[in-house]
Design a protein around this motif. Structure first.
Motif, short mmCIF file in Angstrom:
data_model
loop_
_atom_site.label_atom_id
_atom_site.label_comp_id
_atom_site.label_asym_id
_atom_site.label_seq_id
_atom_site.Cartn_x
_atom_site.Cartn_y
_atom_site.Cartn_z
N LYS A 33 0.86 -1.19 0.00
CA LYS A 33 0.00 0.00 0.00
C LYS A 33 0.89 1.23 0.00
O LYS A 33 1.90 1.28 0.70
N THR A 34 0.51 2.23 -0.81
CA THR A 34 1.34 3.43 -0.94
C THR A 34 0.55 4.68 -0.58
O THR A 34 -0.57 4.86 -1.06
N TYR A 35 1.12 5.51 0.28
CA TYR A 35 0.54 6.81 0.61
C TYR A 35 1.31 7.90 -0.14
O TYR A 35 2.54 7.86 -0.19
N MET A 36 0.56 8.87 -0.68
CA MET A 36 1.18 9.90 -1.51
C MET A 36 1.17 11.26 -0.83
O MET A 36 0.18 11.65 -0.20
N VAL A 37 2.28 12.00 -0.99
CA VAL A 37 2.39 13.37 -0.51
C VAL A 37 2.52 14.28 -1.73
O VAL A 37 3.18 13.92 -2.71
N MET A 38 1.89 15.45 -1.67
CA MET A 38 1.95 16.40 -2.79
C MET A 38 3.22 17.23 -2.75
O MET A 38 3.58 17.77 -1.70
N GLY A 39 3.90 17.34 -3.89
CA GLY A 39 5.05 18.23 -4.00
C GLY A 39 4.73 19.39 -4.92
O GLY A 39 3.78 19.32 -5.71
N GLU A 40 5.53 20.45 -4.86
CA GLU A 40 5.21 21.62 -5.69
C GLU A 40 5.32 21.31 -7.17
O GLU A 40 4.61 21.89 -7.99
N HIS A 41 6.21 20.36 -7.53
CA HIS A 41 6.35 20.01 -8.94
C HIS A 41 5.16 19.20 -9.45
O HIS A 41 4.97 19.07 -10.64
N PHE B 219 3.72 13.72 7.54
CA PHE B 219 4.45 13.70 6.28
C PHE B 219 4.12 14.97 5.51
O PHE B 219 2.95 15.28 5.28
N SER B 220 5.15 15.70 5.14
CA SER B 220 4.93 16.89 4.32
C SER B 220 6.02 16.92 3.26
O SER B 220 7.04 16.25 3.40
N HIS B 221 5.81 17.72 2.23
CA HIS B 221 6.87 17.80 1.21
C HIS B 221 7.95 18.78 1.66
O HIS B 221 9.14 18.46 1.66
N SER B 222 7.55 19.97 2.06
CA SER B 222 8.54 20.93 2.53
C SER B 222 8.75 20.74 4.03
O SER B 222 7.90 20.19 4.72
N PRO B 223 9.91 21.20 4.55
CA PRO B 223 10.14 21.08 5.99
C PRO B 223 9.13 21.96 6.74
O PRO B 223 8.95 23.11 6.37
N ILE B 224 8.53 21.42 7.79
CA ILE B 224 7.65 22.28 8.61
C ILE B 224 8.54 22.99 9.63
O ILE B 224 8.35 22.92 10.84
N GLN B 225 9.60 23.57 9.14
CA GLN B 225 10.53 24.38 9.92
C GLN B 225 11.22 25.29 8.90
O GLN B 225 11.12 25.06 7.69
N LYS B 226 11.92 26.31 9.38
CA LYS B 226 12.45 27.31 8.47
C LYS B 226 13.97 27.17 8.34
O LYS B 226 14.70 27.39 9.31
N ILE B 227 14.41 26.80 7.16
CA ILE B 227 15.84 26.57 6.96
C ILE B 227 16.43 27.58 5.99
O ILE B 227 17.32 28.33 6.33
N VAL C 121 8.15 14.82 12.23
CA VAL C 121 7.81 15.39 10.93
C VAL C 121 8.83 14.86 9.93
O VAL C 121 10.04 14.98 10.14
N ILE C 122 8.35 14.25 8.87
CA ILE C 122 9.25 13.71 7.84
C ILE C 122 8.95 14.41 6.52
O ILE C 122 7.80 14.45 6.09
N TYR C 123 9.98 14.99 5.92
CA TYR C 123 9.78 15.80 4.73
C TYR C 123 10.79 15.46 3.63
O TYR C 123 11.88 14.95 3.89
N GLY C 124 10.39 15.76 2.40
CA GLY C 124 11.27 15.57 1.24
C GLY C 124 11.85 16.91 0.82
O GLY C 124 12.32 17.67 1.66
N HIS C 125 11.80 17.20 -0.46
CA HIS C 125 12.11 18.51 -1.04
C HIS C 125 13.59 18.91 -0.96
O HIS C 125 14.11 19.50 -1.91
N VAL C 126 14.28 18.57 0.11
CA VAL C 126 15.63 19.10 0.30
C VAL C 126 16.71 18.21 -0.33
O VAL C 126 17.87 18.63 -0.44
N HIS C 127 16.36 16.98 -0.72
CA HIS C 127 17.30 16.10 -1.43
C HIS C 127 18.61 15.91 -0.65
O HIS C 127 19.69 15.93 -1.25
N GLN C 128 18.54 15.83 0.63
CA GLN C 128 19.74 15.63 1.45
C GLN C 128 19.29 15.19 2.83
O GLN C 128 18.10 15.28 3.16
N ILE C 129 20.24 14.72 3.64
CA ILE C 129 19.88 14.25 4.98
C ILE C 129 19.94 15.42 5.96
O ILE C 129 20.97 16.08 6.10
N GLN C 130 18.81 15.70 6.58
CA GLN C 130 18.76 16.72 7.64
C GLN C 130 18.02 16.11 8.83
O GLN C 130 17.13 15.28 8.64
N TYR C 131 18.39 16.54 10.03
CA TYR C 131 17.58 16.17 11.20
C TYR C 131 17.71 17.26 12.24
O TYR C 131 18.71 17.97 12.31
N ASN C 132 16.66 17.39 13.02
CA ASN C 132 16.58 18.54 13.93
C ASN C 132 15.55 18.21 15.00
O ASN C 132 14.68 17.36 14.81
#
Lengths: 355, 376
Positions: A108-116, A208-216, A242-253
């Motif tokens: 089963k697959t859950y989908m998140v919306m990205g700006e693209h 799950f969100s596409h952009s970080p729900i924090q300000k980088i 909160v798990i997010y995509g968009h940044v194409h790199q490993i970040q954690y906070n």
């Protein structure tokens, strides 16, 4: 492979075929709590049409490989999340082609919306394929929320551009003075407040969100304008990820009670070397933009992840192909996510200073 | 195991071991120093067919000195009773430089590698190593040779010594001095023809060969010592790979012998490095082999499925398949992609690969390889 895993395999139950997962995931099979399970996370595939049935091969390969590998996971993950930006310019052919490759997933697959996926037709065709832009679900005692975090001011969206294509292209640009910051928006915040109202504060919540729900970094929309409003709604819960995509790199906070983790792209890594332009630099000017550290290996600095949900916390294992795989896991003593291997300053790999 | 780098002068002391043009020094394990006695003993052991269950197979059966230490043109090797394995015999020549041995790197050293074929049921098929020690104990020539190489005799001779002797012999089988070496490292600009030089340009540039088949500033072993999924074998597995990988993992957890499993089942063989490491990134991946003497060791790839160098280049040019209509595996390594080489570039690249042959080596059958040597 570590010796411990080999020993574990020899000693372990024959019924458990655990070889493709890191130890942390294997142990889950023995855990008792209902909140313990695994899921896989694939994100930012940026499927891009060149012309007709011709698509960018590299991005196709990234998604195909992640899907094929996720299908090999044993024990099987409970579900897969796709973290947004399935398409590059949001067109029907791109979304269809991406959906076809994703359909090979055996879970089963859950989908998140990205700006693209969004800014060409404001998510209309995406909805035909996948339904609601934001929603929630419960799984084994965990409350999951999927946000559409990439909408922006109505004026920008509806009044500024002469065509949907122009709108899509403007939002796809980085450091673009014509761009606009991502947000969740008032309507969705209202929905989220209601959605969370009946959830017990002891229930683990995963967003799950596409952009970080924090300000980088605002220039690249590593940013959600109303992040604080979302964080406020999540504040009363003891365990929030909160798990997010968009940044194409490993970040954690860690911000208060909320642990933040990013996921990798299957297509390319950020930042591009052009990011050196943010500071004065005497690097040679690149006449051919290099889209990864090792220009030979198309999969270098891309990847996907398996996630280990245990006692309400999420540990991320990054599958990084030719590079060292990494695990960013919850440290219950420090009350924050930490890199299993590289957290200590002594353990870090220094940047290369000569070429 | 600790290694020391053998000094060129020491190599010169053995005469035949002078460091050939284009090769780095050979790394010698500290606990197995090279001696002429050990090398001679290793050669004798290497060629002894009595160390197989039917008395017909020696190391040299599949690593034949007259065929550049392969069994060319066989696609996969033949062991006792005509049994066939699943893999194409890699050459022993320059194996001294490998960081791992076997196509999937399941062995860390020449010493370790040498113990396995004796026992593999499709290779030499012995039930244990004891028959080897028994034959040695009853053979006067071996008694003398072990005495001078290791100072041991009779029951004191061990398998460890047998393996060290074989490895020592193999370590002397290095070969450079090809026309490429004379051109690239020796400064002889006439050593390569125009077409061959154009082929070198393709090798370094658009062909992207250099990324894995490494050439250093002062030497070239033509390998990165890594493992890559290039579409060979694994393309044909298709969706079968999911149950196959899972069944293999299950069997391995229960303790099956990986060496036996990968040589006795074709599909399992295609799992490649994954069978050793169980890492997803290693699925269908095989070791980058050296390109030295490649023109005389056809056919190619772990399963010998590509019959000549042109097929190899076409395979890479198509991005991981000989036939461009093949469905290419999703597990393909990130370095493999279509190259858009023209027919002329392909011809040039093949011509260049044929310049990597060292003096004294020749192909058993193919006319192209013979021609390359004649032009040498």
């Amino acid at each position: 492979m570590s010796n411990s895993r080999r020993d574990f395999l020899k000693a372990g139950s024959a019924a458990l075929v655990a070889g493709m997962l890191p130890v942390s995931l294997v142990k889950l099979a023995f855990a008792e709590s209902a909140e313990n399970f695994t899921f896989a996370y694939i994100s930012d595939s940026h499927i891009q049409q060149i012309k007709g049935s011709k698509f960018v091969r590299n991005w196709d390969q990234g998604l195909r490989r992640a899907v094929a590998e996720a299908n090999l996971l044993t024990p099987k993950p409970d579900f897969v999340v796709f973290g947004g930006d399935l398409a590059q310019l949001g067109s029907k052919p791109e979304l269809d082609h991406g959906a076809e490759m994703l359909s090979a997933l055996k879970y089963k697959t859950y989908m998140v919306m990205g700006e693209h996926d969004y800014y060409l037709d404001l998510g209309e065709y995406w909805s035909k394929l996948y339904g609601d832009h934001f929603y929630s679900f419960d799984h084994k005692g965990v409350h999951f929320v999927v946000l559409n975090s990439i909408i922006t001011y109505d004026d920008w969206t509806y009044n500024r551009w002469e065509s949907p294509e122009r709108r899509m292209n403007e939002m796809a640009g980085l450091d673009n003075p014509n761009g606009s910051p991502f947000m969740v928006g008032k309507a969705q915040l209202d929905w989220l407040r209601k959605d969370l109202a009946d959830v017990n504060s002891k229930t683990p919540v995963v967003v799950f969100s596409h952009s970080p729900i924090q300000k980088i970094y605002r220039g690249w929309n590593f940013w959600t304008e109303d992040a604080e409003d979302v964080q406020k709604l999540l504040k009363r819960f003891r365990k929030v990820n909160v798990i997010y995509g968009h940044v194409h790199q490993i970040q954690y906070n860690q911000i208060g009670n909320i642990a933040f983790n990013s996921v990798m792209s299957t297509a390319w890594p950020w930042p591009y070397p052009q990011s050196y332009a943010l500071a004065e630099s005497h690097l040679p000017i690149l006449t051919v933009p290099m889209n990864r550290a090792d220009p030979f290996d198309e999969r270098d600095a891309t990847g996907w992840q398996f996630m280990n949900m245990h006692t309400g916390r999420v540990d991320l294992s990054y599958n990084l192909y030719g590079n060292d795989n990494r695990t960013v896991a919850w440290n219950d003593k420090q009350k924050r996510p930490e890199d299993r291997a590289f957290q200590d300053e002594d353990a870090r790999v220094a940047p290369q200073t000569h070429y | 195991m600790k290694h020391i780098l053998i000094l060129p002068l020491l190599l010169l002391a053995f005469g035949s071991l002078a460091q050939p043009l284009g090769l780095p020094p050979v790394s010698i394990p500290e606990d197995n120093p090279l001696t002429p006695e050990k090398i001679a003993l290793g050669k004798k052991l290497f060629n002894d067919t009595r160390f197989s269950s039917d008395g017909t197979v020696s190391c040299s059966t599949c690593h034949d000195a007259t065929k550049a230490f392969t069994d060319s043109p066989l696609q996969v090797s033949k062991g006792i009773n005509g049994l066939t394995g699943t893999r194409n015999a890699p050459t022993v020549v320059n194996a001294a430089y490998n960081k791992t041995q076997f196509w999937d790197g399941r062995s860390p050293s020449l010493e370790d590698q040498a113990q396995h074929p004796f026992l593999n049921p499709v290779e030499m098929g012995l039930p244990s190593h004891q028959p080897i020690l028994d034959i040695i104990a009853a053979d006067g020539n071996y008694q003398e040779a072990f005495k001078s190489a290791f100072g041991t005799s009779g029951q004191d001779i061990t398998m460890d010594q047998v393996l060290k002797a074989i490895a020592s012999f193999e370590r002397t089988q290095v070969a450079g001095d090809s026309r490429f070496d004379r051109f690239y490292f020796g400064g002889d600009s006439d050593a390569l023809s125009d077409a061959e030089q154009r082929g070198l340009t393709v090798f370094l540039g658009q062909g992207r060969c250099i990324s894995c088949h490494v050439i250093e500033q002062d030497q070239a072993v033509f390998t990165d010592h890594k493992f890559h999924n290039i579409g060979v074998g694994v393309n044909e597995l298709g969706d079968k790979i999911i149950p196959l990988a899972q069944a293999f993992m299950e069997a391995k957890a229960k303790g099956i012998d990986v060496d036996v499993a990968v040589l006795s089942d074709v599909d399992t063989s295609h799992l490649g490095r994954f069978a050793v490491t169980e890492e997803l990134s290693d699925l269908g991946a095989f070791k980058t082999s050296t390109l030295r003497n490649i023109a005389v060791t056809a056919p190619y790839m772990h399963n010998g499925s590509l019959k000549d160098l042109r097929e190899v280049v076409v395979h890479y040019n198509n991005g991981g398949a000989l036939d461009e209509n093949t469905v290419i595996t999703p597990y393909l390594s990130g370095g493999i992609r279509p190259l858009n080489l023209s027919d002329e570039q392909i011809d040039d690249l093949v011509a260049f690969l044929e310049t990597l042959t060292s003096p004294g080596f020749r192909a058993p059958a193919t006319e192209t390889a013979q021609a390359a040597i004649a032009g040498n």
